[in-house]
Design a protein around this motif. Structure first.
Motif, mmCIF file in Angstrom:
data_model
loop_
_atom_site.group_PDB
_atom_site.id
_atom_site.type_symbol
_atom_site.label_atom_id
_atom_site.label_comp_id
_atom_site.label_asym_id
_atom_site.label_seq_id
_atom_site.Cartn_x
_atom_site.Cartn_y
_atom_site.Cartn_z
ATOM 1 N N TRP A 260 0.831 -1.203 0.000
ATOM 2 C CA TRP A 260 0.000 0.000 0.000
ATOM 3 C C TRP A 260 0.868 1.256 0.000
ATOM 4 C CZ3 TRP A 260 -4.371 0.832 4.217
ATOM 5 C CH2 TRP A 260 -5.089 1.988 3.906
ATOM 6 N N MET A 261 1.990 1.201 0.730
ATOM 7 C CA MET A 261 2.824 2.400 0.868
ATOM 8 C C MET A 261 3.501 2.791 -0.449
ATOM 9 S SD MET A 261 6.113 1.002 2.982
ATOM 10 C CE MET A 261 7.123 -0.370 2.407
ATOM 11 N N ARG A 262 3.451 1.912 -1.454
ATOM 12 C CA ARG A 262 4.134 2.200 -2.720
ATOM 13 C C ARG A 262 3.187 2.739 -3.791
ATOM 14 N NH1 ARG A 262 8.397 -0.086 -0.626
ATOM 15 N NH2 ARG A 262 8.131 -2.075 0.440
ATOM 16 N N ILE A 263 1.904 2.855 -3.459
ATOM 17 C CA ILE A 263 0.941 3.391 -4.416
ATOM 18 C C ILE A 263 0.353 4.683 -3.870
ATOM 19 C CG2 ILE A 263 0.396 1.143 -5.410
ATOM 20 C CD1 ILE A 263 -2.110 1.046 -3.704
ATOM 21 N N SER A 264 -0.192 5.493 -4.752
ATOM 22 C CA SER A 264 -0.678 6.813 -4.341
ATOM 23 C C SER A 264 -2.197 6.901 -4.254
ATOM 24 C CB SER A 264 -0.170 7.879 -5.322
ATOM 25 O OG SER A 264 -0.580 7.574 -6.644
ATOM 26 N N CYS A 265 -2.914 5.839 -4.650
ATOM 27 C CA CYS A 265 -4.378 5.901 -4.646
ATOM 28 C C CYS A 265 -4.942 5.400 -3.323
ATOM 29 C CB CYS A 265 -4.932 5.071 -5.804
ATOM 30 S SG CYS A 265 -4.568 3.303 -5.673
ATOM 31 N N PRO A 266 -6.216 5.726 -3.021
ATOM 32 C CA PRO A 266 -6.856 5.195 -1.804
ATOM 33 C C PRO A 266 -6.919 3.672 -1.853
ATOM 34 C CG PRO A 266 -8.133 7.012 -2.729
ATOM 35 C CD PRO A 266 -7.097 6.658 -3.750
#
Length: 613
Positions: free
Chosen positions: A564-570
């Motif tokens: 999760w920490m590597r993506i920018s979307c919710p």
């Protein structure tokens, strides 16, 4: 130690002769039991008599303030007490209850989006405690529930009686082997509502969705079946839908809703095959090849980015939003204390043992099967299956690489072992190495500059720093000094002292901001091991959170990081298995957790479909 939770529909309640026959059959039903009654037919008649307009959407009543007063009087008053009196007459000791009484059924007002049902509630099943009801039941006092609940803030809520019955069955399944009966004026689930011989003897969720789409299943049967599948997923042993007159002949006509056992067996076998393939971080090729072949055999085209796998629906539409279903296919190396070969584990009917079975093989299998379930379905959004590598070692060729290659992801479901609870945020991780420098000298002559004292002063300074911005979901930034080392012998003033600071950031600060804030306040040299392990949080009003809320899934803030920490979307993080088993010797996941995982993911996507439509 069994219990029957029986729900009787409004058409029977409104027919004195039919109701009398049903209550006699209910009285004769052996074992522990509980009754839930509807009353919608009588409420509609009373509304018409009083000039109050009735509005229904998909079999559910829209309840304004005036209607709420009406249904409370009808359900919790006349109908409930009449049924209790009738049961007492035939020697069946009963007590009339609503969900408000003794806080038996805590509820929340239904989200007004996409349809505002007014004062309508949805039970919060995980908050329900069946202990008080068990006391009644064990003392041969039969609870009789109407469908009025409350929100804990003084507001009454009209609640679907089928949902009340399902929620009670789920809550009591923690204490009993529970069977849920839906009794009404039809023979059961029918292909043709006017043909009693068109009974569907067995139905699974996939068939239900198909028949609902075709209009074969409609109106009040939709919430009945929705609640049936939800009950099975949450631990109810069996659901039976039948005509009220057949309650005492229940072995003659049954409609059950278990997930297909063969389907679960195939899913378990897939996970067993995955576990047998070594897939350490950076060494995932064999497992990636296997999964691509598995999908190809089922008609799914895949893309490869290194050892990462991407699969899209055949009708992928760039004009629609895209939901990414993601989990990782790599594992850590096995602990030395394994009592069996982690790649050739013992076989079991109830457990799947082996390295990576829990973290995150179970999520991989459940998300893959969920993707296949919806592969041909035209949803109001695209589904994209992304099985990534190098999650465990935070490598550059996993989600870090994919995040640059897949810019069209709008929101994500990250599969990690959470017990199918939903992490709506996760704390980041910032590890800082500190070095305090001094001047060496002899301890007896008061020489030198003590680096240990400098470090201790800086540590105290860091502990006292106030991070003013408080996260609404995660609270304050958490800072802990976990290691310190200084000195070479007892009589030498240390000229160097090293220490380690473990920081769990929130979404209110970036890791570089925290590092800079500490640096300007201390004398020691501070350096971060990694600035990319950021915190993540999804806004409370996002549709992902709405969907989870509608399903009654428990939410929390995760203390650990993921892709999760590597993506920018919710995103939300949710998956089968338990985090405590991860990276442990003799790792395992339960077959029942696989079943719950697939069912839970399917329910989530169905709920997303309702919201986005």
């Amino acid at each position: 130690n069994s219990l029957s939770v029986v729900k009787i529909g409004g058409n029977i309640v409104d027919n004195p002769e039919a109701l009398t026959g049903f209550l006699n059959d209910f009285h004769q039903l052996k074992g522990r039991k509980l009754l839930v009654h509807g009353g919608g037919v009588m409420a509609s008649k009373m509304a018409e008599r009083l000039g109050i307009k009735t509005k229904m959407v998909e079999g559910r009543r829209v309840t304004d303030a005036e209607t709420l007063q009406l249904v409370t009087m009808v359900y919790a008053g006349w109908i409930n007490k009449s049924i209790v009196a009738a049961l007492q007459k035939i020697g069946c000791n009963a007590i009339g209850l609503s969900g408000v009484d003794a806080n038996c059924i805590p509820s929340e007002r239904r989200n007004p989006e996409p349809i505002d049902f007014g004062f309508v509630g949805d039970p919060i099943t995980w908050k329900m405690d069946g202990k008080l009801l068990s006391t009644f039941i064990e003392n041969d006092v039969i609870p009789v529930f109407c469908a009025i609940t409350h929100d804990g803030n003084g507001s009454l809520l009209n609640t679907n009686a089928d949902t009340v019955a399902s929620s009670l069955a789920v809550a009591l399944s923690k204490h009993y082997r529970t069977t849920l009966y839906y009794c009404f004026e039809k023979e059961g689930v029918l292909r043709d509502i006017n043909d009693k011989n068109s009974l569907i003897p067995l139905i699974n969720r996939e068939a239900f969705i198909q028949l609902k789409g075709q209009g074969v299943i409609a109106d009040g049967m939709i919430p009945k079946l929705d609640n049936s599948f939800n009950a099975i997923q949450e631990g109810v042993s069996e659901v039976v839908i039948l005509h009220a007159r057949n309650l005492h002949k229940v072995n003659w006509i049954k409609v059950k809703m278990p997930m297909n056992k063969e389907y679960i067996r195939r899913s378990a076998n897939l996970l067993k095959e995955l576990v047998s393939l070594k897939s350490f971080s950076g060494e995932e090729k064999v497992r990636s090849d296997f999964l691509c072949s598995y999908l190809s055999e089922r008609g799914v085209e895949t893309e490869r980015s290194g050892n990462n796998i991407i699969a899209r629906q055949p009708h992928h539409n760039m004009a629609k939003q895209t939901l990414m279903l993601n989990s990782h296919i790599d594992s850590v190396r096995p602990a030395a204390t394994y009592t069996f070969d982690p790649f050739n584990p013992p076989l079991s009917d109830t457990h799947i043992f082996g390295l990576g079975s829990n973290d995150a093989g179970a999520s991989v299998v459940c998300l893959l099967q969920t993707f296949l379930h919806f592969y041909e379905s035209e949803l109001p959004f695209n589904l994209m299956l992304v099985l990534s590598c190098e999650e465990e070692n935070s490598g550059p060729n996993g989600m870090t690489r994919l995040a640059k290659e897949l810019p069209d992801i709008d929101f994500a479901l990250i599969g990690e072992p959470t017990g199918m609870q939903a992490a709506i945020a996760e704390r980041g991780l910032l590890v800082i190495d500190g070095i305090a420098s001094g001047v060496s000298g002899h301890a007896a002559r008061d020489e030198g500059v003590n680096a240990l004292y400098i470090a201790l002063e800086d540590i105290q300074t860091m502990r006292s720093i106030k991070f003013d911005k408080i996260s609404p979901t995660m609270g304050e930034v958490k800072l802990t000094v976990t290691q310190i080392s200084a000195g070479t012998q007892h009589n030498v003033v240390p000229d160097k002292c090293t220490f380690v600071v473990d920081i769990r950031p929130t979404d209110q600060y970036t890791n570089p901001e925290i590092l800079q804030l500490l640096r300007v306040n201390v004398k020691s040299k501070l350096s971060a091991r990694n600035l990319t392990n950021k915190s993540s949080a999804t806004p409370s009003d996002h549709l992902l959170i709405k969907a989870i809320g509608q399903l009654g899934v428990k939410t929390y803030v995760s203390p650990t990081t993921s892709d999760w920490m590597r993506i920018s979307c919710p995103a939300i993080k949710m998956g089968p298995g338990e985090s405590a088993r991860s990276h442990q010797a003799d790792e395992f996941v339960l077959v029942s957790e696989l079943e719950s995982g697939i069912a839970g993911y399917i329910r989530f996507i169905e709920e997303m479909t309702k919201i986005i439509k």
